[in-house]
Scaffold this active site. Structure first.
Site, mmCIF file in Angstrom:
data_model
loop_
_atom_site.group_PDB
_atom_site.id
_atom_site.type_symbol
_atom_site.label_atom_id
_atom_site.label_comp_id
_atom_site.label_asym_id
_atom_site.label_seq_id
_atom_site.Cartn_x
_atom_site.Cartn_y
_atom_site.Cartn_z
ATOM 1 N N LYS A 1 26.002 3.375 63.374
ATOM 2 C CA LYS A 1 27.413 3.721 63.533
ATOM 3 C C LYS A 1 27.666 5.221 63.438
ATOM 4 C CE LYS A 1 28.906 -0.772 61.779
ATOM 5 N NZ LYS A 1 27.556 -1.286 61.465
ATOM 6 N N ASP B 1 25.843 -1.873 72.089
ATOM 7 C CA ASP B 1 26.948 -2.815 72.149
ATOM 8 C C ASP B 1 28.117 -2.167 72.878
ATOM 9 O OD1 ASP B 1 25.399 -4.544 70.680
ATOM 10 O OD2 ASP B 1 26.310 -4.003 68.759
ATOM 11 N N LYS C 1 34.991 -1.309 59.067
ATOM 12 C CA LYS C 1 33.666 -1.863 58.778
ATOM 13 C C LYS C 1 32.829 -0.842 58.023
ATOM 14 C CE LYS C 1 32.637 -0.856 63.654
ATOM 15 N NZ LYS C 1 32.208 -1.439 64.945
ATOM 16 N N GLU D 1 28.244 0.626 69.264
ATOM 17 C CA GLU D 1 27.093 0.836 68.380
ATOM 18 C C GLU D 1 25.831 1.071 69.206
ATOM 19 O OE1 GLU D 1 26.340 -1.967 65.268
ATOM 20 O OE2 GLU D 1 28.441 -2.095 64.663
#
Length: 316
Positions: A126, A273, A161, A281
């Site tokens: 991340k 992703d 997150k 990501e």
């Protein structure tokens, strides 16, 4: 080639072989006649100038419950006894993980480590993605609740997150009312010392989160992971469903930019992703998805990975 391969991953007894990419790599390696060892990251040691591991020679079998047999433990020298180390343990990406990358980095002049441990250490999922911010949704990294409130006010719906989570763990949606912002910020601050990530919510996540696999910088394939009803998380481990997928022009552009950079850094097996054209990501620690991808596409991604590894070993 007859390679000797040490696989650093989580306990084999816990593997769900139907969708596990590490196990698929082991099956493909065994089919080629490679010799396999398995060990845990905690079994790594530095001893008198050598990096060693207490490892078990293993044989694998595509039958859940009797999917492996192992021989007695032996100490192997990861520089002289093996050709390849697969670093495939799951996060958390903590100091234990980082320490393992430092130890494995010491053998890379003689042994191919996949992925390159120094590159893995410098590319947490991340944070590394910030290098390609032009493809990302609006993003905030902070521990400041007022920053979070301002971000929510601007974007109305957000996702929060942890920076070093995995498999969809602790991913929270905050709706327009923003009622849980304070409590959630407090919770994250108590559980994790580092900042957390917030991103503008992408409503089209309901249509799927695409996992694209790149092998040595080249696209190997993709699957779309669709969240189950009532979820925003599409990870297969939390109930998401995989379906066949092809790449859009935007996704091809993202891969064309990322691919050469990944290959240059020795990040041979990477999963990215993408949601509705936004890159969210870049997974370099232990990316997954190749089993479902092969099932839909008739491909052999594990074979592609081993072909690349063989070519790299020839040039060492």
């Amino acid at each position: 080639m007859h390679l000797k391969v040490a696989v650093q991953m989580d306990p084999l007894e816990s593997v769900k072989i139907a969708g596990d990419s590490s196990f698929a790599l082991m099956l493909a390696a065994q089919k080629r006649g490679y010799k396999l060892w398995h060990y845990l990251a905690s079994d790594l040691s530095y001893k008198e100038g050598r990096v060693v591991a207490k490892a078990h020679p293993v044989q694998v079998n595509a039958v859940q419950g009797s999917h492996y047999t192992e021989e007695p433990e032996e100490e192997i020298d990861l520089e002289s006894d093996v050709d390849v180390v697969l670093m495939r343990q799951d996060p958390p990406f903590d100091l234990a993980y980082i320490t393992a990358t430092h130890l494995l980095e010491r053998i890379t002049n003689k042994t191919l480590v996949v992925n390159n441990p120094a590159a893995v250490r410098n590319a947490p999922e991340k944070l590394y993605v910030l290098d390609f911010a032009q493809f990302m949704p609006p993003t905030l990294i902070t521990r400041d609740v007022e920053q979070l409130r301002a971000f929510h006010k601007k974007h109305h719906e957000i996702v929060v997150k942890p920076l070093y989570g995995n498999a969809g763990s602790a991913v929270f949606y905050i709706g327009r009312d923003g009622k849980n912002i304070g409590a959630l910020s407090e919770l994250f601050g108590e559980v994790w010392r580092e900042p957390y990530m917030a991103q503008a919510f992408i409503p089209d996540v309901s249509k799927g989160d695409k996992r694209i696999i790149l092998v040595d910088g080249e696209v190997a394939g993709a699957i779309n992971r669709v969240p189950r009803q009532g979820e925003i998380r599409s990870n297969l481990g939390v109930g998401g469903t995989a379906e066949a997928a092809s790449l859009t022009e935007k996704e091809k552009e993202i891969c064309q930019i990322l691919g050469p950079e990944l290959a240059k850094q020795g990040l041979l097996f990477v999963g990215i992703d993408v949601i509705a054209g936004y890159l969210t990501e870049i997974n370099v620690t232990s990316p997954t998805g190749i089993v479902a991808m092969d099932r839909f596409n008739g491909s052999d991604v594990a074979g592609m990975i081993w072909d690349k590894i063989e070519n790299k070993i020839k040039s060492l």
